[in-house]
Design a protein around this motif. Structure first.
Motif, mmCIF file in Angstrom:
data_model
loop_
_atom_site.group_PDB
_atom_site.id
_atom_site.type_symbol
_atom_site.label_atom_id
_atom_site.label_comp_id
_atom_site.label_asym_id
_atom_site.label_seq_id
_atom_site.Cartn_x
_atom_site.Cartn_y
_atom_site.Cartn_z
ATOM 1 N N SER A 116 1.966 -2.416 14.862
ATOM 2 C CA SER A 116 1.675 -2.263 13.436
ATOM 3 C C SER A 116 2.907 -2.008 12.567
ATOM 4 C CB SER A 116 0.656 -1.144 13.233
ATOM 5 O OG SER A 116 -0.582 -1.492 13.819
ATOM 6 N N PRO A 117 3.837 -1.118 12.962
ATOM 7 C CA PRO A 117 4.995 -0.880 12.092
ATOM 8 C C PRO A 117 5.797 -2.136 11.808
ATOM 9 C CG PRO A 117 4.841 0.831 13.751
ATOM 10 C CD PRO A 117 3.854 -0.228 14.140
ATOM 11 N N MET A 118 5.890 -3.024 12.788
ATOM 12 C CA MET A 118 6.659 -4.246 12.617
ATOM 13 C C MET A 118 6.036 -5.146 11.550
ATOM 14 S SD MET A 118 7.358 -5.029 16.632
ATOM 15 C CE MET A 118 8.060 -3.753 17.694
ATOM 16 N N ILE A 119 4.721 -5.235 11.591
ATOM 17 C CA ILE A 119 4.030 -6.063 10.610
ATOM 18 C C ILE A 119 4.056 -5.393 9.241
ATOM 19 C CG2 ILE A 119 1.835 -7.144 10.003
ATOM 20 C CD1 ILE A 119 1.207 -7.240 13.004
ATOM 21 N N ARG A 120 3.880 -4.076 9.217
ATOM 22 C CA ARG A 120 3.876 -3.357 7.949
ATOM 23 C C ARG A 120 5.215 -3.494 7.212
ATOM 24 N NH1 ARG A 120 -0.524 -0.412 6.972
ATOM 25 N NH2 ARG A 120 -1.858 0.233 8.708
ATOM 26 N N ALA A 121 6.314 -3.514 7.958
ATOM 27 C CA ALA A 121 7.623 -3.656 7.324
ATOM 28 C C ALA A 121 7.715 -4.980 6.571
ATOM 29 C CB ALA A 121 8.730 -3.558 8.370
ATOM 30 N N ASN A 122 7.218 -6.049 7.185
ATOM 31 C CA ASN A 122 7.233 -7.344 6.507
ATOM 32 C C ASN A 122 6.202 -7.404 5.390
ATOM 33 O OD1 ASN A 122 9.311 -8.231 8.068
ATOM 34 N ND2 ASN A 122 8.119 -9.685 9.262
ATOM 35 N N LEU A 123 5.080 -6.739 5.594
ATOM 36 C CA LEU A 123 4.078 -6.662 4.531
ATOM 37 C C LEU A 123 4.668 -5.957 3.318
ATOM 38 C CD1 LEU A 123 1.219 -7.025 3.451
ATOM 39 C CD2 LEU A 123 0.533 -4.983 4.727
ATOM 40 N N GLY A 124 5.461 -4.911 3.572
ATOM 41 C CA GLY A 124 6.123 -4.205 2.474
ATOM 42 C C GLY A 124 7.044 -5.123 1.684
ATOM 43 N N LYS A 125 7.764 -5.994 2.388
ATOM 44 C CA LYS A 125 8.673 -6.924 1.708
ATOM 45 C C LYS A 125 7.896 -7.938 0.877
ATOM 46 C CE LYS A 125 12.171 -6.321 5.274
ATOM 47 N NZ LYS A 125 12.876 -6.906 6.434
ATOM 48 N N ALA A 126 6.750 -8.371 1.388
ATOM 49 C CA ALA A 126 5.931 -9.311 0.631
ATOM 50 C C ALA A 126 5.361 -8.644 -0.619
ATOM 51 C CB ALA A 126 4.805 -9.853 1.511
ATOM 52 N N LEU A 127 4.934 -7.400 -0.499
ATOM 53 C CA LEU A 127 4.429 -6.673 -1.665
ATOM 54 C C LEU A 127 5.544 -6.443 -2.677
ATOM 55 C CD1 LEU A 127 2.151 -4.106 0.184
ATOM 56 C CD2 LEU A 127 1.373 -5.797 -1.486
ATOM 57 N N LEU A 128 6.736 -6.176 -2.184
ATOM 58 C CA LEU A 128 7.869 -5.991 -3.077
ATOM 59 C C LEU A 128 8.164 -7.271 -3.839
ATOM 60 C CD1 LEU A 128 10.073 -4.009 -3.989
ATOM 61 C CD2 LEU A 128 11.514 -4.904 -2.153
ATOM 62 N N ALA A 129 8.049 -8.392 -3.156
ATOM 63 C CA ALA A 129 8.264 -9.678 -3.819
ATOM 64 C C ALA A 129 7.248 -9.892 -4.940
ATOM 65 C CB ALA A 129 8.171 -10.817 -2.806
ATOM 66 N N LYS A 130 6.063 -9.299 -4.772
ATOM 67 C CA LYS A 130 5.021 -9.383 -5.803
ATOM 68 C C LYS A 130 5.161 -8.258 -6.833
ATOM 69 C CE LYS A 130 1.767 -11.613 -5.809
ATOM 70 N NZ LYS A 130 1.495 -12.855 -6.602
ATOM 71 N N GLU A 131 6.251 -7.482 -6.711
ATOM 72 C CA GLU A 131 6.552 -6.390 -7.631
ATOM 73 C C GLU A 131 5.521 -5.276 -7.587
ATOM 74 O OE1 GLU A 131 7.427 -7.942 -11.503
ATOM 75 O OE2 GLU A 131 9.110 -9.152 -10.761
ATOM 76 N N ASP A 132 4.869 -5.131 -6.448
ATOM 77 C CA ASP A 132 3.947 -4.015 -6.230
ATOM 78 C C ASP A 132 4.742 -2.904 -5.542
ATOM 79 O OD1 ASP A 132 2.006 -2.201 -5.511
ATOM 80 O OD2 ASP A 132 0.714 -3.654 -4.495
#
Length: 230
Positions: free
Chosen positions: A148-164
């Motif tokens: 889970s942490p590995m996926i969450r780290a990339n999910l965080g980057k995707a959310l950041l790209a969406k400015e969330d």
């Protein structure tokens, strides 16, 4: 006090750079035994392949791994051909990954492919799609503390790209919990930078200090020291 500008260049890096090694990783999934050197997410792929191998001898799963190998090989070929546009490379392999997910969505090969496809989409700027794929991938792990942490780290980057920023920070903080040291330090650093941008300097300072004290050998320790000064 005005919020500090968020240095997105520091944070919005492509998900862990492992695409060029995927050919070897997929061979691991199909042959189940090979020496590999890979990054954090690549390690997730290898371990997912190992955990799914007991299903591999079934015809459906053999077919799924074959489709995954084909899709990955096509993408690697695009990179080797010097493709300068990640979007064009994404468009070339989109149908292959979609077919894998549509026809074999519950197989180990599809679970691996979902993360790879999300990363490819992220590189191509397909952030909405990447978000959905990462979120589904989290469900695939069923809360497994290692994956889970590995996926969450990339999910965080995707959310950041969406400015969330709030959503991204939450994912980075959760990724830092129980993750291998390199990923934990990176995720905590990302969360701290976002906290600074949110004008929560005390919270950011605590995270920077944690990086320095708990991950002193990390590449992010000197960065945390420097960021704390600013």
């Amino acid at each position: 006090m005005a919020k500090k500008p968020l240095n997105r260049k520091k944070l919005l890096k492509e998900p862990d750079e492992f695409i060029t090694t995927m050919g070897r990783l997929i061979q691991f999934g199909t042959r189940y035994q090979r020496q590999l050197t890979c990054g954090v997410i690549a390690l997730f792929v290898v371990l997912a392949a190992v955990s799914g191998y007991r299903y591999y001898q079934h015809t459906t799963n053999r077919s799924a791994f074959g489709m995954l190998s084909k899709a990955n090989s096509a993408y690697v070929e695009q990179l080797q051909d010097g493709a300068k546009d990640p979007l064009k490379a994404y468009e070339k392999v989109k149908s292959d990954y979609e077919a894998l997910l549509d026809n074999h969505g519950s197989t180990p090969a599809a679970q691996i492919g979902r993360v790879i496809y999300a990363n490819i989409g992220f590189r191509a700027g397909q952030y909405d799609q990447a978000l959905k794929l990462y979120q589904t991938a989290l469900g695939d792990t069923q809360g497994t503390s290692f994956y889970s942490p590995m996926i969450r780290a990339n999910l965080g980057k995707a959310l950041l790209a969406k400015e969330d920023l709030a959503g991204a920070r939450t994912q980075f903080e959760q990724a830092a919990q129980g993750a291998p040291a390199p990923l934990a330090a990176e995720s905590l650093f990302n969360a701290a930078i976002i906290a600074q941008a949110q004008d929560k300097s005390d919270e950011a300072a605590d995270m920077f200090e944690k990086i320095v004290t708990e991950y002193p050998d990390s590449a992010y320790a000197p960065l945390a020291k420097e960021a704390a000064k600013g």
